[in-house]
Design an enzyme around this catalytic site. Structure first.
Site, PDB file in Angstrom:
ATOM      1  N   GLY B  40      14.504  14.100  -0.160  1.00 38.00           N
ATOM      2  CA  GLY B  40      15.300  14.502   1.007  1.00 38.00           C
ATOM      3  C   GLY B  40      15.962  13.280   1.607  1.00 38.00           C
ATOM      4  CG  LEU B  43      18.643  12.604  11.234  1.00 39.51           C
ATOM      5  CD1 LEU B  43      18.435  13.087  12.656  1.00 39.51           C
ATOM      6  CD2 LEU B  43      19.530  11.377  11.228  1.00 39.51           C
ATOM      7  CB  ALA B  44      12.698  12.546   8.147  1.00 41.77           C
ATOM      8  NE  ARG B 330      17.355  25.063  22.067  1.00 41.86           N
ATOM      9  CZ  ARG B 330      17.494  24.087  21.191  1.00 41.86           C
ATOM     10  NH1 ARG B 330      16.649  23.973  20.185  1.00 41.86           N
ATOM     11  NH2 ARG B 330      18.459  23.206  21.315  1.00 41.86           N
ATOM     12  NE  ARG B 456      13.781  21.356  17.213  1.00 41.30           N
ATOM     13  CZ  ARG B 456      15.002  21.291  17.736  1.00 41.30           C
ATOM     14  NH1 ARG B 456      15.296  20.389  18.651  1.00 41.30           N
ATOM     15  NH2 ARG B 456      15.940  22.130  17.342  1.00 41.30           N
ATOM     16  CG  LEU B 462      19.067  15.130  16.240  1.00 39.49           C
ATOM     17  CD1 LEU B 462      20.401  14.760  16.878  1.00 39.49           C
ATOM     18  CD2 LEU B 462      19.281  15.415  14.767  1.00 39.49           C
TER      19      LEU B 462
END
Lengths: 263, 658, 249
Positions: B40, B43-44, B330, B456, B462
C-alpha cells in the site's frame, strides 16, 4: 562548456533558441518593412536605392546581416527538426482529434506555416537579394539639388560600364549631387508585374501573419516571460502588429505595383 | 491465545517518551541487511516506506494502482488535525487525545490515542518541510479551521484537497528514495498472501497485474498499509479499487480482525441516482456549517422543494438537537436522515434523500454584504444575489461538483444529500507497536483498528495514517527487527513460499474455472445491498441474523456461478475484482457477526434494540468496553478474543448533543 | 439513450490494436461516462465476450487514474473535469463516440484503454521533491510563506498526474506536468535549496523519457482537468535557463 552543450541539446534549450531567433527575425521584419516603405516615395526609387546601398555596405549592418542569415537558417531548420522530433513522440496517431477545441489553428500548424515562409524566402531572396548581388541590374542616375534635396532629373544609365552598387559625386559649381545606383526599384517594379509572384507573396504574407500571431507571444513564453500583467500586451502586439499590420504592410507592395502602379 | 497490547508502563503522557528512549535500536550496518515489505502506498504506506528507507532499511513497496500517487488517501478533502495550538484557543495534546477518545465513543485504547495526539504536531512540521502548500494567512503563517464539531481550531488544510496534498508530499518522499535506489517500487502489483515461516511473517505473494505472474517476495517484516474495507457495502465513497484482500489474507494467516462492525457513515453525500451507480461522492462536511437540512412535513410530498412553504418544512436536526442543530456528529446526522427517509419523508426520485438548503445562508450573507457595501433598503433579489456571491466564494467548488453530478443548479434549488459509507474504524488488531498477532506483520493507517474506537472524528484519518508511518513505525519496528539481525534473507524457494503461491494459484484457477453466468459486479451489488440494508446505519438482531444467512448463500452462489472472463496471464480487471469480492464475501459475514454480538449502540454501530427513549445510541460500558478481536478458525468459524479497555485518564460519559 | 461506441481494443503492449464498434442502449443521462462503460462491460461479459480494460479508481476526479481520449479530446468535451466526472447528459441520444487511449511514445498501451504512465513517476523520482528526511523538520510556522506564494504553489500542486496534458498536446509534451511540480516547489522557501538541481534533473529525465517538445499551443491548459496554467511552463523555462547559467554542474 559542457553544461551549455547540455542546454542546447535539451528540449527547453532547443526551443529557447528557436524563440530567440524568432524574436530577432521579428525585429528584422520591422526594420525591413520600414526600409521597404520607401518604395512608395514618388521619387523613381531614389530613396530605396540609396537605402539598399547603405544596407549592403555598412559594416555594422553587414555584421547584423550575417546574424540574420544564421537566425533564418537556425530558426527554420531547428524548428523543422523539432517538429519532426515531436511527431516521433507520438508514434501511433489518434484516429480522431479535435484540436480546435483546445488551441488556435496557427499554433498547431507552425511547421506548415514556417515551411510556406521558407519557400517564400527562397523565391524572395533569389528574386531580389541574389539578383542585387550578382544579377545584371539596371543603373539609374539621379541629379539632386544640394540645397533642397529635390530630385532635378533622372536618367537610365544601364550598360554604361558601372559595376559599383552606387556612388555619389558632388558638383559644387551647380550645387548638385549626382547619384548613380544599381536600380533595385526597377527590379521590384518588374517583379511585381508577374501574377504568380504576386500571388505567392500574398499567400506567404497570410502565412506570415498566422505564424507571427502565434509565434510572437510564443517566443516570450519560451523565454520564460509570462506574467498576467503583460501577457495581454504581448498577445496584442503579436496579434495586431505582427499578425496583421506587418504582413499587410508587406502585402501592400506587390498589390500596389501590380494593380495601381504605372510606369 | 491471549491478546497482549504491550502498552508501556508509566503515566499516560510519558509512555511514548519512555518507550522511545528504551526501545532497542538497530545498528545502521545491520539495517542495510534488513528487508521490509510495505503493502500500500497511501499516507501510511508511503510515509512508512520513505522513513524506513531513510533510516537505512531495504524497502519494497507494492501497490495495485498504476502509481503510488493514486492511493485513496488522495481523496480526503477536509483537513488534518494537530494539537499545535497555533490559534491560542486552548488546544493541547491532552485535548486532542480527549476529543478523539470521546468522539470514538470510548472504544479506543488510551495509550495509542495519546501517542497519536503527541506526534500530531510533528506531522505538520514534516509536511510543511516537504513543500505541502497548506492554507496560510496574509502574515504567512498557517491557517486553521474548526472541524467536526470540536471547540478548537486545530485543523490544517489545503483548500478542499488536503488528502491529495499530503499524499503527494509523502509520495514525493517515497519517490525520492526510489530515485536513490533505496526503495524498490512495485506498482500494478497486488498482494495476495502473507508468507508465514516459523510463526513469523516473512514475505508476500503478489500478482503482477500486467503479466498476471505470481511473484514471491521476502521481507524480515511486512507492513500492511492497505486501507479500509468500506467497499464491502459496494456503494461507498471509497475508490473502486479499495479492498480488504491484503488484510483479509493476513487475517486468514493468523492476524486477528478487530471491531469489523465499526464502520462510519458520512452524512453529506450525493444520493444514489440509479442502479448503474458505481460509487458515491462525498461533499465536504463543511457544507453543514451554513446549510439547513430538512424534509417536507407531509409524507410523500412530491412538490418541488421551492414550492413547499416554510411552515411545511421539517428542519428535523434543529428540532431534535437544538444545541448542535445541523452540526451534530456524523453518526447522529446520518441516522436522523435515515430515520426520516424510512418513515416516508424522503425526497427526490428515489425518496432516499433529504434537502440541504442554502436559501437562508444566501439571505444571511446577502444582508451582511449589503451592509458592508452600504446599500440602503436593498430589495430581496439584490440580497439574494449578494448572498449567492458570498456562498460561491466559500463553497463554489462543492456547488459546481454537485451540479456536475446531478445536473441540478444548487444555487436555485436545495441540494439533495444522503449518508454513505466513508471509513472503517475496524481493522486488523495491533498492539502498541502496530504489530498484528502475527509477529513481524504490522498494520498501519485505516488498515488497523487502533485509534478511532467506534467513530472517527473529522480530519483524524490523515493524522493517523501519517502518524503511524512517519513517527510510530520507524521506532516500534526496531523492537522487532533488533532481534532479527542475524536472520539471513530466506530464499523464496522455501516450502512456505511454495505453498502460499500454490494456494494463491489455486484460488485464481478456481475463480477462472467457475465459468458461470453472472458478473463479479452482479454479486458485489447484491452483497452491498445486504450489508447496507442490514448492517449499515442501523442494525438489529433479526436483520443481522438474516444477513449472515444471506451472505453465506450469496458466497456459495458466487463460487458456483460467477463468470470471470479472460485468463490469468494478462491485465484482467475482472479477475482482480473477483478475488477482492471473494474476500469481501467472507469479511461481510464476520462484520455482521461482530455487529450481532455487540449488544449495545456505540459510535458508528447503532443497534436499534439499544437506544434511549428519544432514539439516541445507548452504550453498555459494563459489558462491552472491549475490543472484539476475531481469530480465523477455518471451517470452524471465528473465535472472539476480548481486549478490555481501561480508561485511567478520562471519565466516561454519555455523548449528548442536545 | 442509445449510443454507438467505437473503442480501441488492443490485447497487450506488443499486439496491434483496432477499433471495435458497440451499440449500447438504455443509458441514463445521469450516468457517468465510466458507469456507461460498466454497463457496456456487463453486457460484454453476459455475451461471453471480453470486457474493455480501462483505468479508473476514485471516480471523483482526484486520483488521476482515468484516462480516456473521447471524440478527439482527453477526458471528453467538458472543461476542467476528468473522465469519471463526465456525465452522459453531455451527449445526445444517437451519438457516436470514439474512445481511444492516451497516445504518446512514453505512454505505451498496456491493454485496450490502459496505458503505462510510469514515466511520470520517474520524473518525480528524479527531482520532484524536497530532500527532507522524516524528523528533520523545524516548526511549521518558523518560515512564513506569503499567502500569494502559498496559493500559487497550491494551484500548481493541484496536478493529479493524469497525463491529459501529454494526451492533448500535438507533440505529446509533458511540460505542463513537469512544470507544475517544479513551480510548486519554486514558489515555496522549502524548495529553494534544490531549485537548480531540480530544474536540471527533471528536465533531463523528461527528455530521456521521450516526450515531445512544447510549442506553446496551450492545449494542455485547456484540457487539464485541474486547469493548471501554462505560466508554470514559462516558469520552468526560466528555472532551467537560470539553473544552466548559474549551476556548477
Amino acid at each position: 562548456m559542457s553544461r551549455f552543450s547540455g542546454f542546447f541539446s535539451s528540449s527547453i534549450g532547443k526551443k529557447m533558441t528557436v524563440a530567440l531567433t524568432g524574436l530577432f527575425l521579428c525585429i528584422f521584419l520591422v526594420v525591413h518593412l520600414w526600409g521597404n516603405l520607401q518604395l512608395f516615395y514618388a521619387d523613381e526609387g531614389f530613396a530605396l536605392n540609396k537605402y539598399t546601398v547603405f544596407m549592403t555596405t555598412n559594416p555594422l549592418i553587414k555584421f547584423i546581416s550575417y546574424v540574420l542569415y544564421f537566425s533564418i537558417l537556425w530558426h527554420a531548420f531547428k524548428g523543422l527538426h523539432l517538429a519532426w522530433q515531436n511527431r516521433r513522440a507520438r508514434p501511433v496517431r489518434y484516429a480522431v482529434t479535435n484540436g480546435k477545441a483546445n488551441s488556435i489553428w496557427a499554433s498547431r500548424n507552425m511547421g506548415l506555416l514556417g515551411t510556406v515562409i521558407l519557400v517564400f524566402l527562397a523565391v524572395h531572396l533569389t528574386n531580389f537579394w541574389a539578383e542585387y548581388h550578382w544579377g545584371e541590374l539596371p543603373y539609374t542616375k539621379y541629379v539632386v539639388d544640394l540645397g533642397t534635396g529635390e530630385i532635378l532629373g533622372t536618367e537610365d544609365v544601364t550598360g554604361q560600364g558601372y559595376s559599383e552598387k552606387g556612388f555619389v559625386l558632388t558638383d559644387i559649381e551647380n550645387e548638385q549631387e549626382i547619384h548613380v545606383y544599381k536600380d533595385m526599384y526597377k527590379v521590384v517594379e518588374a517583379g511585381f508585374q508577374q501574377p504568380l509572384i504576386v500571388l505567392l507573396y500574398l499567400v506567404s504574407m497570410i502565412a506570415l501573419g498566422f505564424h507571427l500571431r502565434h509565434g510572437f507571444q510564443s517566443s516570450f513564453q519560451s523565454m520564460g516571460l509570462n506574467h498576467p500583467k503583460y501577457n495581454g500586451a504581448i498577445r496584442w502586439v503579436g496579434t495586431v502588429i505582427f499578425g496583421i499590420l506587418i504582413p499587410i504592410g508587406f502585402a501592400t507592395m506587390p498589390i500596389y505595383f501590380y494593380f495601381f502602379h504605372t510606369t | 491465545m491471549e491478546l497482549k497490547s504491550n502498552i508501556p508502563e508509566g503515566p499516560l503522557a510519558e509512555k511514548w517518551t519512555r518507550y522511545r528512549s528504551s526501545v532497542p535500536l538497530v545498528n545502521p550496518a545491520n539495517k542495510r541487511h534488513l528487508e521490509v515489505i510495505v503493502v500500500g502506498s497511501g499516507l501510511a504506506g508511503a510515509s512508512a516506506a520513505s522513513t524506513l528507507a531513510e533510516l537505512g532499511y531495504k524497502v519494497k513497496v507494492f501497490c495495485f494502482q498504476d502509481s503510488a500517487r493514486r492511493a485513496h488517501s488522495i481523496a480526503a478533502q477536509g483537513g488534518i488535525n494537530a494539537a499545535k495550538n497555533y490559534q491560542n484557543d486552548g488546544d493541547s495534546t491532552y485535548r486532542l487525545f480527549y476529543d478523539t477518545i470521546k468522539g470514538g465513543d470510548y472504544r479506543s485504547r488510551e495509550a495509542n490515542v495519546h501517542r497519536l495526539a503527541e506526534v500530531s504536531g510533528n506531522i505538520i512540521d514534516q509536511c510543511v518541510a516537504q513543500g505541502v502548500p497548506f492554507a496560510r494567512e496574509y502574515g504567512g503563517l498557517l491557517s486553521n479551521r474548526s472541524f467536526g464539531g470540536v471547540q478548537v481550531q486545530r485543523t490544517f488544510y489545503a483548500a478542499g484537497q488536503t488528502g491529495q496534498q499530503l499524499l503527494l508530499g509523502a509520495y514525493s518522499a517515497l519517490m525520492r528514495q526510489v530515485g536513490m535506489g533505496k526503495i524498490a517500487m512495485y506498482s500494478r502489483h497486488e498482494m495476495l498472501d502473507v508468507v508465514v515461516i516459523d510463526g513469523k511473517a516473512r514475505g508476500i505473494i503478489a500478482r503482477n497485474l500486467i503479466t498476471g505472474k505470481l511473484e514471491r517476495h521476502f521481507g524480515h517484516a511486512v507492513l500492511l498499509c492497505t486501507g479500509g474495507y468500506g467497499n464491502v457495502f459496494y456503494l461507498s465513497t471509497n475508490a473502486m479499487g479499495s479492498n480488504v484482500t491484503a488484510a483479509w489474507k493476513a487475517h486468514k494467516k493468523g492476524a486477528f480482525f478487530a471491531n469489523p462492525c465499526f464502520t462510519q457513515i458520512h452524512p453529506t453525500c450525493i444520493p444514489v441516482s440509479g442502479d448503474h451507480q458505481s460509487k458515491l461522492t462525498l461533499m465536504s462536511e463543511s457544507l453543514r456549517n451554513d446549510g439547513r437540512i430538512w424534509v417536507p412535513k407531509k409524507k410523500g410530498d412530491a412538490r418541488p422543494a421551492n414550492d413547499i412553504p416554510e411552515d411545511e418544512r421539517d428542519y428535523y436536526l434543529e428540532r431534535r438537537y437544538p444545541a448542535f442543530g445541523n452540526l451534530v456528529p456524523r453518526d447522529v446526522a446520518s441516522r436522523a436522515a435515515k430515520e426520516r427517509c424510512d418513515a416516508g419523508y424522503g425526497v427526490g426520485p428515489s425518496k432516499m434523500a433529504v434537502y440541504l438548503d442554502y436559501a437562508s445562508a444566501f439571505e444571511r450573507y446577502g444582508q451582511i454584504e449589503a451592509a458592508k457595501q452600504g446599500l440602503v433598503d436593498p430589495d430581496k433579489e439584490t440580497i439574494k444575489r449578494l448572498g449567492k456571491e458570498v456562498v460561491k466564494e466559500k463553497y463554489g467548488n462543492l456547488f459546481d461538483m454537485y451540479e456536475q453530478i446531478t445536473g441540478e443548479n444548487p444555487y436555485e434549488t436545495p441540494m439533495r444529500i444522503y449518508p454513505a459509507v466513508h471509513y472503517t474504524m475496524g481493522g486488523l488488531w495491533v498492539d502498541y507497536d502496530l504489530m498484528t498477532t502475527v509477529p513481524g506483520l504490522y498494520a498501519l493507517g485505516e488498515c488497523n483498528f487502533s485509534d478511532h474506537g467506534a467513530n472517527r472524528l473529522g480530519a483524524s484519518a490523515l493524522m493517523q495514517g501519517l502518524a503511524d508511518g512517519y513517527f510510530v513505525i520507524p521506532y516500534t519496528i526496531g523492537s522487532y527487527l533488533s532481534k532479527e539481525i542475524s536472520t539471513k534473507a530466506i530464499p523464496t524457494d522455501h516450502p512456505a513460499f511454495e505453498e502460499a503461491e500454490r494456494n494463491t494459484q489455486a484460488q485464481i484457477d478456481r475463480l477462472l474455472n467457475v465459468k458461470g453466468s453472472r458478473s463479479v459486479d452482479y454479486y458485489h451489488k447484491k452483497l452491498g445491498k445486504i450489508t447496507w440494508d442490514k448492517c449499515g446505519m442501523a442494525r438489529n438482531e433479526q436483520g443481522l441474523k438474516e444477513a449472515i444467512g444471506e451472505i453465506k448463500a450469496l458466497r456459495e452462489e458466487f463460487w458456483q456461478n460467477v463468470r470471470v472472463p479472460g485468463d490469468q496471464h494478462e491485465l484482467n480487471p475482472e479477475l482482480e475484482k473477483a478475488g477482492r469480492l471473494a474476500d469481501f464475501l467472507e469479511l461481510a459475514e464476520l462484520m455482521c457477526m461482530d455487529a450481532l454480538h455487540r449488544n449495545e449502540s456505540c459510535g458508528g454501530h447503532f443497534r436499534e434494540e439499544y437506544q434511549t427513549a428519544d432514539g439516541e445510541a445507548l452504550r453498555d460500558d459494563e459489558n462491552f468496553s472491549y475490543v472484539a478481536a476475531w481469530e480465523y478458525k477455518g471451517e470452524a468459524g471465528y473465535e472472539l478474543h476480548k481486549e478490555h479497555l481501561t480508561f485511567e485518564n478520562i471519565k466516561i460519559a454519555q455523548r449528548s448533543y442536545k | 439513450m442509445k449510443l454507438t461506441l467505437k473503442v480501441w481494443r488492443q490485447k497487450n503492449r506488443e499486439a496491434k490494436g483496432a477499433f471495435e464498434t458497440h451499440q449500447i442502449d438504455g443509458i441514463s443521462p445521469d450516468m457517468s461516462f465510466l458507469e456507461m462503460f460498466d454497463v457496456l462491460n456487463e453486457k460484454l461479459i453476459n455475451e461471453g465476450k471480453e470486457p474493455i480494460a480501462f483505468d479508473h479508481d476514485c471516480r471523483e476526479g482526484i486520483c488521476g487514474t482515468c484516462s480516456m481520449f473521447i471524440n478527439g479530446r482527453p477526458h471528453g468535451p467538458k472543461r476542467g473535469i476528468t473522465t469519471c466526472q463526465l456525465h452522459m447528459r453531455s451527449f445526445q441520444d444517437g451519438d457516436t463516440i470514439v474512445v481511444e487511449p492516451w497516445r504518446a511514445g512514453p505512454f505505451p498501451v498496456i491493454k485496450d484503454l490502459v496505458v503505462d504512465r510510469s514515466a511520470f513517476d520517474r520524473i518525480i523520482a528524479s527531482g520532484g521533491f524536497v530532500s527532507v528526511n522524516t524528523g528533520n523538520a523545524q516548526d511549521a510556522n518558523s518560515i512564513p510563506v506569503a499567502k500569494e506564494d502559498a496559493d500559487d504553489a497550491f494551484d500548481a500542486a493541484a496536478c493529479i498526474g493524469c497525463g491529459a496534458c501529454v494526451a492533448a498536446c500535438k507533440n505529446a509534451s509533458a511540460m505542463l506536468f513537469v512544470s507544475a511540480k517544479m513551480s510548486q516547489l519554486a514558489h515555496l522557501p522549502q524548495g529553494q535549496p534544490e531549485r537548480r538541481r531540480r530544474a536540471l534533473a527533471m528536465v533531463a529525465q523528461m527528455d530521456k523519457e521521450g516526450f515531445g517538445n512544447c510549442t506553446n499551443t496551450y492545449a494542455c491548459e485547456a484540457e487539464c482537468p485541474k486547469l493548471i496554467s501554462v505560466s508554470n511552463i514559462a516558469l520552468m523555462n526560466r528555472e532551467y535557463l537560470g539553473a544552466t547559467v548559474k549551476s556548477d554542474e
